[in-house]
Write an enzyme that holds these catalytic residues in place. Structure first.
Site, PDB file in Angstrom:
ATOM      1  N   GLY A  95      -5.652  -9.161   2.514  1.00 34.16           N
ATOM      2  CA  GLY A  95      -6.290  -8.209   1.602  1.00 34.16           C
ATOM      3  C   GLY A  95      -5.502  -7.911   0.347  1.00 34.16           C
ATOM      4  O   GLY A  95      -5.401  -6.765  -0.062  1.00 34.16           O
TER       5      GLY A  95
ATOM      6  N   HIS B  83       5.735  -0.625  -2.719  1.00 31.98           N
ATOM      7  CA  HIS B  83       5.270   0.154  -3.866  1.00 31.98           C
ATOM      8  C   HIS B  83       5.351   1.659  -3.633  1.00 31.98           C
ATOM      9  O   HIS B  83       4.672   2.431  -4.296  1.00 31.98           O
ATOM     10  CB  HIS B  83       3.840  -0.265  -4.250  1.00 31.98           C
TER      11      HIS B  83
ATOM     12  N   GLN C  43     -12.565 -12.769  -0.157  1.00 37.39           N
ATOM     13  CA  GLN C  43     -12.844 -13.867  -1.086  1.00 37.39           C
ATOM     14  C   GLN C  43     -12.024 -15.089  -0.668  1.00 37.39           C
ATOM     15  O   GLN C  43     -10.895 -14.920  -0.205  1.00 37.39           O
ATOM     16  CB  GLN C  43     -12.406 -13.499  -2.514  1.00 37.39           C
TER      17      GLN C  43
ATOM     18  N   CYS D 103      15.313  14.857 -11.662  1.00 34.03           N
ATOM     19  CA  CYS D 103      16.580  14.611 -10.945  1.00 34.03           C
ATOM     20  C   CYS D 103      16.404  13.684  -9.746  1.00 34.03           C
ATOM     21  O   CYS D 103      17.378  13.364  -9.066  1.00 34.03           O
ATOM     22  CB  CYS D 103      17.217  15.926 -10.512  1.00 34.03           C
TER      23      CYS D 103
ATOM     24  N   ASN E 142       0.821  -1.213   0.000  1.00 31.37           N
ATOM     25  CA  ASN E 142       0.000   0.000   0.000  1.00 31.37           C
ATOM     26  C   ASN E 142       0.854   1.261   0.000  1.00 31.37           C
ATOM     27  O   ASN E 142       1.920   1.300   0.589  1.00 31.37           O
ATOM     28  CB  ASN E 142      -0.945   0.000   1.202  1.00 31.37           C
ATOM     29  N   VAL E 143       0.300   2.290  -0.621  1.00 31.36           N
ATOM     30  CA  VAL E 143       1.020   3.566  -0.707  1.00 31.36           C
ATOM     31  C   VAL E 143       0.438   4.577   0.274  1.00 31.36           C
ATOM     32  O   VAL E 143       0.821   5.743   0.274  1.00 31.36           O
ATOM     33  CB  VAL E 143       1.001   4.116  -2.159  1.00 31.36           C
TER      34      VAL E 143
ATOM     35  N   CYS F 113      10.429  21.166  -9.101  1.00 25.51           N
ATOM     36  CA  CYS F 113      11.565  20.890  -8.222  1.00 25.51           C
ATOM     37  C   CYS F 113      12.370  22.184  -8.009  1.00 25.51           C
ATOM     38  O   CYS F 113      12.712  22.859  -8.986  1.00 25.51           O
ATOM     39  CB  CYS F 113      12.428  19.821  -8.883  1.00 25.51           C
TER      40      CYS F 113
ATOM     41  N   ASN G  82      -8.886 -12.735   3.583  1.00 24.06           N
ATOM     42  CA  ASN G  82      -9.419 -12.050   2.405  1.00 24.06           C
ATOM     43  C   ASN G  82     -10.943 -12.159   2.389  1.00 24.06           C
ATOM     44  O   ASN G  82     -11.502 -13.148   2.875  1.00 24.06           O
ATOM     45  CB  ASN G  82      -8.835 -12.700   1.129  1.00 24.06           C
TER      46      ASN G  82
ATOM     47  N   CYS H  77      16.069  21.661  -9.851  1.00 24.96           N
ATOM     48  CA  CYS H  77      16.293  21.625 -11.308  1.00 24.96           C
ATOM     49  C   CYS H  77      15.087  22.100 -12.125  1.00 24.96           C
ATOM     50  O   CYS H  77      15.166  22.184 -13.350  1.00 24.96           O
ATOM     51  CB  CYS H  77      16.679  20.215 -11.749  1.00 24.96           C
TER      52      CYS H  77
END
Ligand code: OAD
Length: 259
Positions: A192, A116, A220, A127, A99-100, A152, A218, A155
């Protein structure tokens, strides 16, 4: 449930491997659930590749800001909290997530391995320098709204979300740590996740091959291959909280009857 609680109680090293389903009860959409999954409604080729960002940075940045706003407005749920509690009940626990979001951290888990990347760690597309100071107050972004990415300061390149896109490598150190943990644990809880995105999806298999037990949690049923693999079907928040209660009850019982 009882067999899994017993396995947890005797395990020396537990790996908890999570996917989008662990945050579903916080109101964060998964990717592949019918109707509600993000990839049912959006095309990853238009939103989650370096080419997509090059083609239309405002579309991509706006979409990730919309997702970040949802995470900022969400709270950890009983599944995230049960994992924190479990960490206090076993000798060693390694948390590996696809997860993010930052809901594991906000529940109190330290040291989660993010395979991830993170919505909260943007960097320069040109950069690669990390960018700090993104607005934490995101009332504005709405679904489908285009937003020009910030630039940024070093740069002038466009800022990109710090997530792993399709076609990109996973962070090497995180992947190595996750593979090592999978190969050295005695029990892996896979919570999950649809288990279709590689190389992360290899992790439960590596644990099985190394002799660990693997338990899928899960909504499922998950197809299992042998006696060391089990599937618990239901909501992660309910099942993990119930497992933790059973481990605590068994620990209490064993302490009150010393042999
Ligand atoms: P998916 O959306 O593919 O799978 C979510 C899984 O969670 C499904 O198997 C659901 O049945 C299950 N689920 C849903 N709600 C649940 C609940 N309340 N309790 C327990 N299980 C529940 O999400 P991931 O497997 O995480 O990649 O997807 C893997 C990767 O694909 C993501 O990390 C993302 C995506 O493209 C990147 O961002 C690189």
């Amino acid at each position: 449930m009882q067999a899994v609680a017993e396995a947890l109680r005797t395990a020396r090293h537990v790996v908890v491997f999570t996917g989008a389903g662990v945050s579903a009860e916080s109101g964060i959409p998964t990717f592949r659930d019918a109707l509600t999954g993000l990839w049912q409604r959006f095309d990853p080729a238009e939103l989650a590749t370096p080419e997509a960002f090059r083609r239309d940075p405002a579309l991509v940045w706006g979409w990730y800001e919309w997702r970040r706003a949802r995470v900022l407005a969400a709270q950890p749920n009983p599944a995230h909290r049960a994992i924190v509690e479990l960490a206090g009940l076993v000798p060693r626990l390694t948390l590996v997530t696809q997860n993010v979001d930052d809901l594991h951290e906000r529940a109190g888990s330290g040291g989660a391995i993010h395979l991830h990347g993170s919505l909260h760690a943007p960097r320069c597309f040109a950069c690669a320098r990390p960018i700090t100071g993104l607005a934490a107050d995101l009332r504005e972004p709405q679904e489908g709204r285009r937003i020009d990415p910030p630039r940024c300061a070093h740069c002038g390149g466009p800022v990109r979300p710090g997530v792993v896109w399709f076609g990109e490598e996973l962070p090497t150190q995180a992947l190595e740590q996750a593979f090592d943990a999978a190969q050295s644990c005695d029990l892996l809880l896979s919570v999950g996740t649809s288990g279709v995105v590689y190389p992360a999806a290899q992790i439960p298999r590596l644990a099985l091959q190394a002799g660990a037990r693997v338990v899928h949690v899960n909504m499922q049923p998950v197809e299992v291959g042998g006696a060391r693999e089990m599937s618990l079907v239901g909501a992660a928040g309910e099942l993990l909280a119930a497992l933790v209660e059973r481990v605590k009850a068994a620990d209490g019982a064993s302490h009150s009857h010393p042999s």
